[in-house]
Scaffold this motif. Structure first.
Motif, short mmCIF file in Angstrom:
data_model
loop_
_atom_site.label_atom_id
_atom_site.label_comp_id
_atom_site.label_asym_id
_atom_site.label_seq_id
_atom_site.Cartn_x
_atom_site.Cartn_y
_atom_site.Cartn_z
N PRO A 206 0.81 -1.22 0.00
CA PRO A 206 0.00 0.00 0.00
C PRO A 206 0.84 1.27 0.00
O PRO A 206 1.92 1.33 0.58
CB PRO A 206 -0.81 -0.12 1.30
CG PRO A 206 -0.03 -1.04 2.17
CD PRO A 206 0.64 -2.01 1.24
N HIS A 222 -5.02 7.37 4.50
CA HIS A 222 -5.52 6.71 3.28
C HIS A 222 -4.46 5.76 2.73
O HIS A 222 -3.34 6.15 2.43
CB HIS A 222 -5.85 7.77 2.23
CG HIS A 222 -6.37 7.19 0.94
ND1 HIS A 222 -7.63 6.65 0.83
CD2 HIS A 222 -5.79 7.05 -0.28
CE1 HIS A 222 -7.81 6.22 -0.42
NE2 HIS A 222 -6.71 6.44 -1.10
N THR A 224 -3.77 2.93 -0.31
CA THR A 224 -4.30 2.53 -1.61
C THR A 224 -3.27 1.74 -2.39
O THR A 224 -2.07 1.76 -2.08
CB THR A 224 -4.74 3.77 -2.42
OG1 THR A 224 -5.42 3.32 -3.61
CG2 THR A 224 -3.55 4.62 -2.82
N ASN A 254 -10.09 -0.59 -6.39
CA ASN A 254 -9.64 0.36 -7.41
C ASN A 254 -9.90 -0.22 -8.79
O ASN A 254 -10.13 -1.42 -8.96
CB ASN A 254 -8.15 0.67 -7.24
CG ASN A 254 -7.86 1.41 -5.96
OD1 ASN A 254 -8.62 2.29 -5.55
ND2 ASN A 254 -6.77 1.06 -5.30
N GLN A 260 -8.26 -0.04 -1.73
CA GLN A 260 -8.00 1.16 -0.94
C GLN A 260 -8.86 1.15 0.31
O GLN A 260 -9.95 0.56 0.33
CB GLN A 260 -8.28 2.43 -1.75
CG GLN A 260 -9.72 2.58 -2.22
CD GLN A 260 -9.99 3.94 -2.81
OE1 GLN A 260 -9.95 4.96 -2.10
NE2 GLN A 260 -10.26 3.97 -4.12
N THR A 262 -9.61 3.74 4.08
CA THR A 262 -9.34 4.99 4.78
C THR A 262 -9.79 4.90 6.23
O THR A 262 -10.87 4.39 6.52
CB THR A 262 -10.06 6.17 4.10
OG1 THR A 262 -9.61 6.28 2.75
CG2 THR A 262 -9.78 7.48 4.83
N VAL A 307 -7.64 11.43 -4.37
CA VAL A 307 -8.40 10.42 -3.64
C VAL A 307 -9.89 10.62 -3.85
O VAL A 307 -10.62 9.68 -4.16
CB VAL A 307 -8.07 10.46 -2.14
CG1 VAL A 307 -9.05 9.61 -1.35
CG2 VAL A 307 -6.65 9.97 -1.92
N SER A 310 -10.89 9.63 -7.27
CA SER A 310 -10.92 8.17 -7.43
C SER A 310 -12.17 7.57 -6.83
O SER A 310 -12.79 6.67 -7.41
CB SER A 310 -9.68 7.54 -6.76
OG SER A 310 -8.50 8.02 -7.35
#
Length: 338
Positions: A206, A222, A224, A254, A260, A262, A307, A310
């Protein structure tokens, strides 16, 4: 004209929200068939088929080229196998079936002309964290629901009186219903997982960022671009685990098949300047730590925009899938006549 009803978009909001709660980190494998009768816009074929994996198109077929084309580089190896020829032949058969079916449907709806669209979408979803899966199989005609298969019960339901003749005939075919139930529970999920493994590197680490908008007390940790999906995010305050005013979000997919996630921390700026806060991300034996400082957040200001962009794109992709799912895939194995 070909249309997607506006109310279908409205209906997807709850569907998307519920999907994230029931199936976190959900993968989807969907094939859509669309047949069109009447004068169409130039460049739009009378029949086309699209298969998507997690919202990303992986193959395409239409009545003009009459060939099945891989849409991803990693799909080309599969396209060289004998099964690719079989998949192409299936689409050729469905193409002819749809042409016949639209003529029958026009009679049932007392239509003599105009442009008409008959669609089917079927496939499956699978959550790699929990192993949960589901199948779906839905038809639409002229932008409205037509027939839906309840995969668990093994029974078709008519969405309109004109569809009752179809459902009566299909519900009488117990061997086909049993076959479809087995397919959605086992074979569909097998191919979904096969293609997920085909497109990806075995392990992705990540990328971790601390993000904050200028007017908000909320700090986001975050992570991802990681694969597989199993990972943890924790906050430390002065070296001790801290879970007060912390909200851990769901794991999301993704576009490239990585994941991802958070974790948000609601904190007064004066507090994190007095105390040491650290976001700790653990994934496949690796630990990444980010210390909450003004410099760390300043360095990541541009990533905050990326972010949110996305997440918006991901939401739109899933909305598109659910809009389609209200309307649309003849089985991979048999051609069903209305």
């Amino acid at each position: 004209s070909i249309r997607f009803e506006a109310n279908l978009i409205y209906d997807t909001v709850c569907g998307v929200d519920c999907l994230f709660h029931i199936f976190p980190a959900l993968h989807t494998f969907i094939t859509t068939y669309t047949g069109i009768s009447g004068k169409t816009i130039a460049g739009i074929p009378e029949f086309f088929a699209v298969t998507t994996l997690d919202g990303q198109q992986i193959d395409y077929y239409d009545s003009e080229t009459e060939s099945l084309v891989p849409r991803q580089e990693w799909m080309k190896e599969y396209a060289s196998k004998e099964l690719w020829k079989e998949d192409t032949e299936i689409r050729e058969q469905v193409q002819q079936t749809y042409k016949n079916n639209i003529a029958v449907l026009m009679q049932r709806f007392n239509q003599t002309g105009g442009v008409h669209v008959y669609q089917r979408m079927y496939g499956c979803g699978w959550a790699d964290e929990t192993g949960e899966s589901y199948g779906f199989d839905q038809y639409g005609y002229d932008g409205e629901d037509y027939v839906t298969l309840d995969v668990k019960k093994g029974r078709y339901t008519a969405a309109t009186p004109q569809a009752m003749e179809s459902t009566a005939k299909w519900n009488n075919d117990s061997s086909q219903l049993e076959f479809l139930q087995q397919h959605y529970e086992y074979e569909c999920v097998y191919w979904l997982r096969f293609f997920i493994n085909s497109r990806k590197a075995p392990l992705e680490t990540p990328e971790v960022s601390l993000l904050q908008s200028s007017s908000s007390p909320v700090v986001q940790c975050h992570a991802t671009g990681f694969y597989p999906s199993a990972m943890t995010i924790t906050w430390l305050r002065n070296g001790q685990e801290h879970d007060e005013d912390v909200d851990l979000g769901e794991t999301l997919i993704n576009e490239d098949g990585t994941f991802q996630r958070t974790s948000t921390l609601n904190i007064d700026p004066d507090d994190w300047k007095k105390h040491r806060y650290v976001c700790v991300v653990e994934h496949k034996g690796k630990t990444i730590q980010k210390v909450l400082t003004e410099d760390e957040i300043k360095n990541n200001k541009s990533k905050l925009i990326i972010v949110w962009y996305s997440v918006l794109c991901l939401f739109l992709v899933i909305c598109t899938l659910f809009v389609q799912s209200r309307m649309k895939r003849v089985s991979m194995f048999t051609c069903i006549f209305v």
